[in-house]
Design a protein around this motif. Sequence first.
Motif, short mmCIF file in Angstrom:
data_model
loop_
_atom_site.label_atom_id
_atom_site.label_comp_id
_atom_site.label_asym_id
_atom_site.label_seq_id
_atom_site.Cartn_x
_atom_site.Cartn_y
_atom_site.Cartn_z
N ALA A 130 -9.11 -19.90 13.18
CA ALA A 130 -8.65 -19.62 11.82
C ALA A 130 -8.83 -18.16 11.47
O ALA A 130 -7.98 -17.55 10.80
N SER A 131 -9.93 -17.55 11.91
CA SER A 131 -10.19 -16.14 11.62
C SER A 131 -9.14 -15.25 12.27
O SER A 131 -8.65 -14.29 11.67
N PHE A 132 -8.77 -15.59 13.51
CA PHE A 132 -7.75 -14.81 14.21
C PHE A 132 -6.41 -14.92 13.51
O PHE A 132 -5.71 -13.92 13.30
N VAL A 133 -6.04 -16.15 13.11
CA VAL A 133 -4.77 -16.35 12.42
C VAL A 133 -4.75 -15.61 11.10
O VAL A 133 -3.75 -14.98 10.73
N LEU A 134 -5.85 -15.67 10.35
CA LEU A 134 -5.94 -14.97 9.07
C LEU A 134 -5.79 -13.46 9.27
O LEU A 134 -5.10 -12.78 8.50
N LEU A 135 -6.42 -12.92 10.31
CA LEU A 135 -6.32 -11.48 10.60
C LEU A 135 -4.87 -11.09 10.89
O LEU A 135 -4.38 -10.07 10.38
N VAL A 136 -4.17 -11.91 11.67
CA VAL A 136 -2.77 -11.64 11.98
C VAL A 136 -1.93 -11.66 10.71
O VAL A 136 -1.09 -10.78 10.48
N ILE A 137 -2.17 -12.66 9.85
CA ILE A 137 -1.42 -12.78 8.61
C ILE A 137 -1.63 -11.55 7.72
O ILE A 137 -0.68 -10.98 7.19
N LEU A 138 -2.88 -11.15 7.56
CA LEU A 138 -3.19 -10.02 6.69
C LEU A 138 -2.60 -8.71 7.22
O LEU A 138 -2.03 -7.93 6.46
N CYS A 139 -2.72 -8.48 8.52
CA CYS A 139 -2.18 -7.25 9.11
C CYS A 139 -0.65 -7.21 9.02
O CYS A 139 -0.06 -6.17 8.65
N ALA A 140 -0.02 -8.33 9.37
CA ALA A 140 1.44 -8.38 9.32
C ALA A 140 1.95 -8.25 7.90
O ALA A 140 2.95 -7.56 7.64
N THR A 141 1.26 -8.87 6.96
CA THR A 141 1.66 -8.78 5.55
C THR A 141 1.50 -7.37 5.03
O THR A 141 2.39 -6.85 4.32
N ALA A 142 0.39 -6.73 5.35
CA ALA A 142 0.18 -5.35 4.91
C ALA A 142 1.26 -4.42 5.46
O ALA A 142 1.76 -3.53 4.75
N LEU A 143 1.64 -4.62 6.72
CA LEU A 143 2.70 -3.81 7.32
C LEU A 143 4.02 -4.04 6.60
O LEU A 143 4.75 -3.08 6.29
N GLY A 144 4.34 -5.32 6.32
CA GLY A 144 5.58 -5.63 5.63
C GLY A 144 5.64 -5.03 4.24
O GLY A 144 6.67 -4.47 3.82
N PHE A 145 4.53 -5.09 3.50
CA PHE A 145 4.48 -4.51 2.15
C PHE A 145 4.64 -2.99 2.21
O PHE A 145 5.29 -2.39 1.35
N THR A 146 4.04 -2.36 3.22
CA THR A 146 4.13 -0.91 3.37
C THR A 146 5.58 -0.49 3.66
O THR A 146 6.09 0.48 3.09
N LEU A 147 6.22 -1.24 4.54
CA LEU A 147 7.62 -0.94 4.86
C LEU A 147 8.51 -1.13 3.63
O LEU A 147 9.44 -0.34 3.39
N ARG A 148 8.22 -2.16 2.84
CA ARG A 148 9.01 -2.42 1.63
C ARG A 148 8.86 -1.26 0.64
O ARG A 148 9.85 -0.76 0.09
N ALA A 149 7.62 -0.82 0.42
CA ALA A 149 7.37 0.26 -0.53
C ALA A 149 7.97 1.58 -0.05
O ALA A 149 8.42 2.41 -0.86
N THR A 150 8.03 1.76 1.27
CA THR A 150 8.53 3.01 1.83
C THR A 150 10.05 3.07 1.88
O THR A 150 10.66 4.08 1.48
N PHE A 151 10.68 1.99 2.36
CA PHE A 151 12.12 2.02 2.62
C PHE A 151 12.95 1.25 1.59
O PHE A 151 14.14 1.54 1.43
N TYR A 152 12.37 0.26 0.94
CA TYR A 152 13.13 -0.55 -0.02
C TYR A 152 12.36 -0.72 -1.33
O TYR A 152 12.08 -1.84 -1.75
N PRO A 153 12.01 0.37 -1.99
CA PRO A 153 11.24 0.23 -3.24
C PRO A 153 12.01 -0.54 -4.32
O PRO A 153 11.42 -1.28 -5.10
#
Length: 311
Positions: free
Chosen positions: A161-184
């Motif tokens: 569960a810890s590994f899955v949560l880490l993947v979710i958080l990292c992938a989500t953070a990357l997606g939010f960063t890309l959204r703010a950068t390229f599609y505000p």
Amino acid sequence: MAYLLQLISRHARLCLIVGLAAGLMLPALAQAMTPWLPLMIAALLTITALRIGHAAARGAASDLRWGLGAVGVLQLGVPLFCLGVLTFFGYAQTPAGLALVLATSAPAISGSTNLALLLGLDAGRMMQIMVLGTATFPITVLPILMLSPQIGTFVDVLQSASFVLLVILCATALGFTLRATFYPSPSRTQIQTLDGASVLAFSVIVIALMAPLNHAIQTEPLQVALWALLAFSISYGLQAATLLALRGSALSAVSGPLAIGAGNRNIALFLVALPPETLAPVLIFIGCWQLPMYLTPILLPKLYRKVLQDG
């Protein structure tokens, strides 16, 4: 490329069917894709976060009270109730009983936000439920493990569960960063393009998830049919029960995302956490479990519209 993704967005349900069919009809491809599943799921989460945006997710996380309470009911209350009923009637140690307990103990699948988007529901709320469910999973599953020692150990499940949560958080953070950068402030066309990318990723993943079913369909078709019937009964029964139970209640506004979370669980967590001999009796069920989940936006939109509109 943008036009192709927009076309996929307009025919999202058809793409899901094509993905399911490819997974069943192209066993070599499904088997070859299986080792890439973790990477594909991470990519799906990134694309989904890019589509939703941090603003929607931040708004959904403004009130954790209903989210934590709902996760507690879905991941602790429901499986404990099922385990109690199964024990009373003497079915707790059967493969079907094990499948029911595992299915109801797991958090919402990582693709649940995509299901919410396809059904026109609040994907931000759905992401909240998914993240909260995964984060609290090591806690909610502990009583289940204590009452069902044959399932596995707490340490194994905690690591998974810890590994899955880490993947979710990292992938989500990357997606939010890309959204703010390229599609505000994305246009309607850009949103449709992002929807198409999300649907495409979701449809590709199911090809790999179908790999365990290919051999079983050829050698044990009756067993596959029975396990599929159980999977559909659990998934759609939980979704319908959640929608009806919350209709007209204080949680009616979030009953759609909660219903998706109730009936579409990440049972694959146990594939990583538990020993093969524990899961051997239910491997076919785990493959069949993908069918009702991927067919939810195709078979259940009328149910969601009717209940949510009446509520």
